[in-house]
Design a protein around this motif. Structure first.
Motif, mmCIF file in Angstrom:
data_model
loop_
_atom_site.group_PDB
_atom_site.id
_atom_site.type_symbol
_atom_site.label_atom_id
_atom_site.label_comp_id
_atom_site.label_asym_id
_atom_site.label_seq_id
_atom_site.Cartn_x
_atom_site.Cartn_y
_atom_site.Cartn_z
ATOM 1 N N UNK A 1 11.211 7.284 -4.519
ATOM 2 C CA UNK A 1 12.357 6.486 -4.093
ATOM 3 C C UNK A 1 11.946 5.680 -2.866
ATOM 4 N N UNK A 2 11.943 4.377 -3.006
ATOM 5 C CA UNK A 2 11.516 3.512 -1.913
ATOM 6 C C UNK A 2 12.533 3.552 -0.773
ATOM 7 N N UNK A 3 12.035 3.597 0.446
ATOM 8 C CA UNK A 3 12.918 3.578 1.601
ATOM 9 C C UNK A 3 13.334 2.139 1.908
ATOM 10 N N UNK A 4 14.330 2.001 2.751
ATOM 11 C CA UNK A 4 14.783 0.660 3.141
ATOM 12 C C UNK A 4 13.693 -0.112 3.874
ATOM 13 N N UNK A 5 12.771 0.612 4.462
ATOM 14 C CA UNK A 5 11.683 -0.038 5.200
ATOM 15 C C UNK A 5 10.463 -0.302 4.328
ATOM 16 N N UNK A 6 10.552 0.006 3.053
ATOM 17 C CA UNK A 6 9.404 -0.192 2.165
ATOM 18 C C UNK A 6 9.020 -1.670 2.097
ATOM 19 N N UNK A 7 7.751 -1.932 2.247
ATOM 20 C CA UNK A 7 7.208 -3.282 2.150
ATOM 21 C C UNK A 7 5.926 -3.229 1.323
ATOM 22 N N UNK A 8 5.623 -4.320 0.668
ATOM 23 C CA UNK A 8 4.327 -4.475 0.023
ATOM 24 C C UNK A 8 3.404 -5.117 1.043
ATOM 25 N N UNK A 9 2.291 -4.441 1.366
ATOM 26 C CA UNK A 9 1.375 -4.964 2.381
ATOM 27 C C UNK A 9 -0.045 -5.033 1.825
ATOM 28 N N UNK A 10 -0.636 -6.199 1.942
ATOM 29 C CA UNK A 10 -2.002 -6.433 1.492
ATOM 30 C C UNK A 10 -2.888 -6.719 2.700
ATOM 31 N N UNK A 11 -4.030 -6.069 2.774
ATOM 32 C CA UNK A 11 -4.994 -6.321 3.860
ATOM 33 C C UNK A 11 -6.071 -7.257 3.327
ATOM 34 N N UNK A 12 -6.090 -8.468 3.894
ATOM 35 C CA UNK A 12 -6.938 -9.541 3.375
ATOM 36 C C UNK A 12 -7.443 -10.426 4.508
ATOM 37 N N UNK A 13 -8.501 -11.198 4.264
ATOM 38 C CA UNK A 13 -8.914 -12.194 5.251
ATOM 39 C C UNK A 13 -7.817 -13.236 5.477
ATOM 40 N N UNK A 14 -7.711 -13.733 6.691
ATOM 41 C CA UNK A 14 -6.683 -14.716 7.031
ATOM 42 C C UNK A 14 -6.768 -15.962 6.160
ATOM 43 N N UNK A 15 -7.966 -16.320 5.724
ATOM 44 C CA UNK A 15 -8.141 -17.518 4.905
ATOM 45 C C UNK A 15 -7.433 -17.421 3.558
#
Length: 211
Positions: A69-83
């Motif tokens: 069960x996803x929380x209200x603070x759940x976010x999809x986060x990707x770690x990638x180069x700024x470019x």
């Protein structure tokens, strides 16, 4: 370029950022990680060729072995180069089947913070024995120039996907200086970064390691 959470703009070509997306959805499969990675590749095929690309675990709670069960603070986060900012923004508005449908909302950027203590909820180095796991982690850190940090191993972890399963532990790394902390966050430890493993974030306490 998209604004960062601190109000600035994305950094240099070789800077690594966390790209943070709003997430609309309530329930996903407990073993969503493989589905998420495959869904991302369908929308952004270039991820497969991006060295070090990582996907943070989703924030959620579970009372069993089937659903998260996803929380209200759940976010999809990707770690990638700024470019990759412009390419990553193409994910906004897409819908992903994670054993429960989720929608991807607006994107922001978050710079990495060089904390002295880092934590990863799941690190997979091909070892399910705690002693051998720690030895492998020490060896991988030494290979990227991180010498003899304090490692604290937490709970055993297991996840499954279409091609099999992977095992590991949660892990805290303490006593890092600023450049070393950023290096660990950039490079991570172990494999399956696209499935949520080896992604380190700042932490203030040893207490979370057992969580």
């Amino acid at each position: 370029m998209v604004e960062t959470e601190s109000g600035g703009l994305g950094g240099a070509e070789d800077e690594v950022l966390d790209f943070v997306f709003g997430l609309q959805g309530r329930v996903v499969a407990i073993d969503y990680a493989d589905r998420l990675w495959r869904g991302l590749l369908e929308n952004m095929a270039w991820l497969a060729d991006e060295p070090g690309a990582g996907v943070h675990p989703l924030a959620g709670v579970s009372s069993g072995n089937a659903e998260l069960y996803l929380t209200r603070r759940a976010r999809l986060m990707l770690r990638l180069p700024a470019r990759r900012a412009k390419a990553a923004a193409g994910l906004v508005g897409q819908r992903l089947d994670l054993g429960g449908e989720v929608g991807v909302g607006a994107m922001s950027e978050r710079r990495l913070w060089p904390a002295k203590v880092l934590y990863a909820s799941f690190v997979s180095v091909g070892e399910s024995d705690e002693g051998r796991f720690l030895e492998r982690c020490q060896a991988e850190l030494a290979a990227i120039g991180v010498g003899a940090p304090e490692l604290v191993c937490g709970k055993a972890r297991r996840s499954v996907g279409r091609e099999g399963e992977w095992r590991g532990f949660s892990l805290m790394i303490a006593g890092l200086d600023a450049p070393t902390s950023l290096r660990v966050q950039h490079r991570g430890i172990g494999g399956e970064r696209g499935r949520g493993c080896g992604i380190f974030v700042p932490h203030k306490s040893v207490a979370a390691v057992g969580a």
